[in-house]
Structures are given as structure tokens and as C-alpha cells.
Scaffold this motif. Structure first.
Motif, PDB file in Angstrom:
ATOM      1  N   ILE A  40       1.947  55.635  -2.376  1.00  0.00           N
ATOM      2  CA  ILE A  40       2.010  55.680  -3.828  1.00  0.00           C
ATOM      3  C   ILE A  40       0.721  56.208  -4.436  1.00  0.00           C
ATOM      4  O   ILE A  40       0.730  56.927  -5.455  1.00  0.00           O
ATOM      5  CB  ILE A  40       2.361  54.283  -4.393  1.00  0.00           C
ATOM      6  CG1 ILE A  40       2.717  54.387  -5.884  1.00  0.00           C
ATOM      7  CG2 ILE A  40       1.228  53.317  -4.178  1.00  0.00           C
ATOM      8  CD1 ILE A  40       3.975  55.126  -6.150  1.00  0.00           C
ATOM      9  N   ASN A  79      10.426  56.742 -12.349  1.00  0.00           N
ATOM     10  CA  ASN A  79       9.878  55.767 -11.419  1.00  0.00           C
ATOM     11  C   ASN A  79       9.634  54.439 -12.120  1.00  0.00           C
ATOM     12  O   ASN A  79       9.188  54.393 -13.268  1.00  0.00           O
ATOM     13  CB  ASN A  79       8.571  56.295 -10.818  1.00  0.00           C
ATOM     14  CG  ASN A  79       8.125  55.517  -9.599  1.00  0.00           C
ATOM     15  OD1 ASN A  79       7.581  54.423  -9.709  1.00  0.00           O
ATOM     16  ND2 ASN A  79       8.364  56.089  -8.431  1.00  0.00           N
ATOM     17  N   SER A  80       9.935  53.357 -11.428  1.00  0.00           N
ATOM     18  CA  SER A  80       9.803  52.030 -12.035  1.00  0.00           C
ATOM     19  C   SER A  80       8.350  51.595 -12.200  1.00  0.00           C
ATOM     20  O   SER A  80       8.063  50.667 -12.963  1.00  0.00           O
ATOM     21  CB  SER A  80      10.552  50.996 -11.190  1.00  0.00           C
ATOM     22  OG  SER A  80      10.033  50.958  -9.862  1.00  0.00           O
ATOM     23  N   GLN A  81       7.440  52.249 -11.509  1.00  0.00           N
ATOM     24  CA  GLN A  81       6.033  51.888 -11.603  1.00  0.00           C
ATOM     25  C   GLN A  81       5.349  52.757 -12.661  1.00  0.00           C
ATOM     26  O   GLN A  81       5.326  53.985 -12.551  1.00  0.00           O
ATOM     27  CB  GLN A  81       5.341  52.066 -10.247  1.00  0.00           C
ATOM     28  CG  GLN A  81       5.915  51.178  -9.156  1.00  0.00           C
ATOM     29  CD  GLN A  81       5.105  51.249  -7.883  1.00  0.00           C
ATOM     30  OE1 GLN A  81       3.928  50.895  -7.862  1.00  0.00           O
ATOM     31  NE2 GLN A  81       5.727  51.710  -6.811  1.00  0.00           N
ATOM     32  N   GLN A  85       4.893  56.788 -13.448  1.00  0.00           N
ATOM     33  CA  GLN A  85       5.634  57.348 -14.569  1.00  0.00           C
ATOM     34  C   GLN A  85       4.728  58.044 -15.577  1.00  0.00           C
ATOM     35  O   GLN A  85       5.053  59.124 -16.088  1.00  0.00           O
ATOM     36  CB  GLN A  85       6.439  56.241 -15.262  1.00  0.00           C
ATOM     37  CG  GLN A  85       7.357  56.738 -16.355  1.00  0.00           C
ATOM     38  CD  GLN A  85       8.048  55.589 -17.069  1.00  0.00           C
ATOM     39  OE1 GLN A  85       7.405  54.666 -17.561  1.00  0.00           O
ATOM     40  NE2 GLN A  85       9.378  55.637 -17.113  1.00  0.00           N
ATOM     41  N   SER A 374      -2.447  51.297 -16.885  1.00  0.00           N
ATOM     42  CA  SER A 374      -1.085  50.841 -17.133  1.00  0.00           C
ATOM     43  C   SER A 374      -0.910  50.588 -18.609  1.00  0.00           C
ATOM     44  O   SER A 374      -1.865  50.553 -19.367  1.00  0.00           O
ATOM     45  CB  SER A 374      -0.769  49.584 -16.344  1.00  0.00           C
ATOM     46  OG  SER A 374      -1.617  48.525 -16.744  1.00  0.00           O
TER      47      SER A 374
END
Length: 374
Positions: A40, A79-81, A85, A374
Motif C-alpha cells: 500500500i 479505494n476504501s483507504q 483515495q 487523512s
């Protein structure tokens, strides 16, 4: 080793000023391959690198497209992360800010359904970026405007204009304005059917000058389309009156900014039966020096302004401009004439791009500046 190498390349691809593209372009094929890594951290750094490389001229964007990165970047926007994203959405936004053909590549690779999903994000910057991307698409050709409509993005944009945070309202408004600019009559009719006039009425109650001018300009485009749709009865103007839209419009006659109150007066006089109520204000404005800036000989996309709100360059000049009514004042006639006055809405025009709401993620820090955000 691969993590460190990708991290290093990502840092070499960013900077202010950015690096010489000829020195970093050879990394694009390898970075495109790294988008499929199972690590990742490698994916994140490779995505940020490609977003930086696509943030420039069309030839830079084309190099990213030629490497086959488009489809994978669009997939990564889902993408869930968030750490993945964010740079993926940024990269796709930079690609779509290119030419119409480059935008079309993203449409063909399924970007529109992804944009629908982005409106459900809990992250405001993601939703704002989605609106920014759509505004670049709607600044394109008529077919690309229609593609946005067919993807059911318009109700999401109008809902954002009504209920979202201020920055998102502004981006959504620009996207809608771009549809109205050079949009087909049936496209504008669709916008009205989805409560565009109600949203514009709400925005006219805000205080931000750039939003007010953009909302007024959008309203003029809609009302002009209504006048052309059925001469003698402007259904859009009547609907705007029925929902109480002329109330906030009338209040703008007292606005301290000349470009706001003068445009509001021109709208009231040209499209509504309120000439008597604004006559005194209009006459006073006629006696004042014009505060619009320098007149330009080119016909504008709206009689009320010269600059567009598009990050792809100013929309093409229309073939005709609505002629002023015989009863309007000399002041209003000057606003409605083909001799336009250029406004600065603090929004970039030409080939400059509005700063992405994700710019904060790509500044400073370790790595590419975005991997750990984030």
C-alpha cells in the motif's frame, strides 16, 4: 528497497517550482506499473508522483495517459483507504483539467460513476474535489455536459449548492454554471426541473462576492434561455418569481459591491416586471462612473461578465447575445450589450487550474507529503 525507491521518485516529481519534466518523464511507465503493487505504501507514493506529473501542461497529462495509468487511477478513487483515495482523486482531477480529448479518456474509463460515489464521502475535501472535477468536465463540449447529466450528477450538484459546506457550494455552482454556458436548451431545462432556480435563490442570500456574481451570471444564462425558449412568456422568470427569488435579488440592489448591485439591477429590469421599483436606483447608477474595469470587444458568454469560471479556459464565444429591451435604461443597455466588462472573481482562467482542495496533503512532511495524511 522498493518502498524507499518509490518514495524517492515521488519526491523528485514534486516541488515549487516543479522539476524539469524532461528529467522525470521516464519514470512515468514504472510508476504506472507500481500502481498495481500489493504494498500500500508503494501504491500511495506512486499515485502521488503521477498526480504531480499530471499537474501541468497537456503534454504532461498525455504522457501519463500514454503509460496506461488512467484506468487504474480511476479505480483507486474507489479505494476504501483515504490515504490511497486522496492522491488518486487528485491525479484524476489533474488529468481531467487537460484537453477535451484527455477528459474524454477519463469518461470512457468510467470516471463518472466514481464521482457519484465520492459525494457520499465523509471527507469534505473529497466531495469538494469531486465538484471541482465535474466543473472541468462541464467546461468541455456539449457531449461532455450531457454525460454529466446522464450520470445523474446534476441532482447531487444542486443538493450541494443548497446544503453543503460553503467551499463545496462554490465548486458545485461553478460546475452548474459551466453547463449553462453554451449548454443546449434542453440541458438548461433539465437543470431547472431539478430545482436550479431554487438553489440560485438561496445562493443570492450569501455574502461572498464571487459566489454572488457567479450565481447572478448563471441566473442570467437561464433566464436568457427561457426568453429564447418562448418569446413573450419566460417560464423560467415566472418560476423564479413564484419561488420568491426576486426578493433576495431585489435586496442586492443595496449591495456595496458595484458589480453585484449593477448586475442585479440589469436582471430586474430586463427579465422581471419590476422596472418601476428599481428605476430610481437604476437612474442613480447611470450617474455613477462604471466600475467594471476595461471593456473588451469580444462577445462574452453572458452579457454580465467577460471571464468564465472554467479551469479549462474561457468558454467559446456564443454566436449571439440577447439584445436589450427597448425600455431599459442606458445603464442596463450597456450591461446587456456585446461590449462586455471583465470581472475578476478571484478564480483562475485560461490554462491555470483552481487549486485542488487536496493541495494541503501534498505539502511538506516526509515522503511525498501525502502518504500519511487523512
Amino acid at each position: 528497497m522498493l518502498r524507499n525507491l518509490t518514495w524517492a521518485i515521488s519526491n523528485l516529481c514534486r516541488g515549487d517550482p516543479p522539476p524539469d519534466f524532461t528529467l522525470v518523464k521516464d519514470a512515468i511507465p514504472q510508476l504506472s506499473t507500481l500502481l498495481y503493487s500489493s504494498d500500500i505504501e508503494v501504491v500511495v507514493d506512486a499515485t502521488w508522483a503521477l498526480s504531480h506529473l499530471a499537474d501541468g501542461e497537456d503534454y504532461q497529462i498525455q504522457a501519463v495517459l500514454d503509460a496506461g495509468a488512467c484506468k487504474r487511477l480511476i479505480d483507486l478513487t474507489m479505494n476504501s483507504q483515504l490515504v490511497v483515495q486522496v492522491p488518486a482523486v487528485r491525479a484524476v482531477g489533474n488529468i481531467i483539467s487537460g484537453s477535451d480529448l484527455q477528459t474524454q479518456v477519463c469518461i470512457a474509463n468510467g470516471v463518472l460513476p466514481c464521482l457519484v460515489s465520492l459525494f457520499s464521502s465523509l471527507k469534505a475535501t473529497v466531495r469538494k474535489e469531486a465538484c471541482w472535477i465535474i466543473s472541468n468536465i462541464t467546461a468541455g463540449n456539449v457531449g461532455q455536459k450531457q454525460a454529466v447529466i446522464d450520470a445523474n450528477l446534476v441532482p447531487l450538484l444542486i443538493d450541494s449548492m443548497l446544503h453543503a459546506e460553503f467551499d463545496i457550494k462554490k465548486e458545485a455552482l461553478i460546475a452548474i454554471f459551466n453547463i449553462c454556458t453554451e449548454g443546449l436548451p434542453q440541458q438548461i431545462d433539465y437543470l431547472v426541473s431539478k430545482n436550479l432556480l431554487e438553489a440560485l435563490s438561496e445562493l443570492l442570500q450569501l455574502t461572498d462576492v464571487s459566489v454572488l456574481v457567479c450565481a447572478l451570471s448563471t441566473l442570467e444564462l437561464v433566464l436568457r434561455a427561457g426568453k429564447q425558449r418562448a418569446p413573450g412568456f419566460n417560464a423560467y422568470a415566472h418560476r423564479f418569481e413564484d419561488i420568491g427569488g426576486t426578493t433576495p435579488l431585489n435586496k442586492l440592489l443595496d449591495h456595496p459591491q458595484a458589480r453585484v448591485y449593477q448586475t442585479a439591477m440589469a436582471l430586474m429590469e430586463h427579465y422581471f416586471d419590476h422596472v418601476d421599483s428599481v428605476r430610481e436606483s437604476v437612474s442613480a447608477a447611470d450617474a455613477m462612473p462604471m466600475a467594471f474595469g476595461t471593456a473588451t470587444p469580444a462577445s462574452p458568454t453572458s452579457p454580465f461578465f467577460g471571464s468564465g469560471f472554467t479551469s479549462l479556459g474561457s468558454p467559446s464565444t456564443p454566436t449571439s447575445t440577447a439584445a436589450p429591451s427597448a425600455t431599459v435604461s442606458p445603464f442596463t443597455a450597456s450591461l446587456l450589450s456585446p461590449q462586455a466588462f471583465s470581472f475578476d472573481f478571484n478564480l483562475p482562467t485560461g490554462q491555470q487550474q483552481p487549486q485542488s482542495p487536496f493541495a494541503m496533503f501534498s505539502q511538506g512532511g516526509g515522503g511525498n507529503g501525502g502518504s500519511g495524511s487523512s
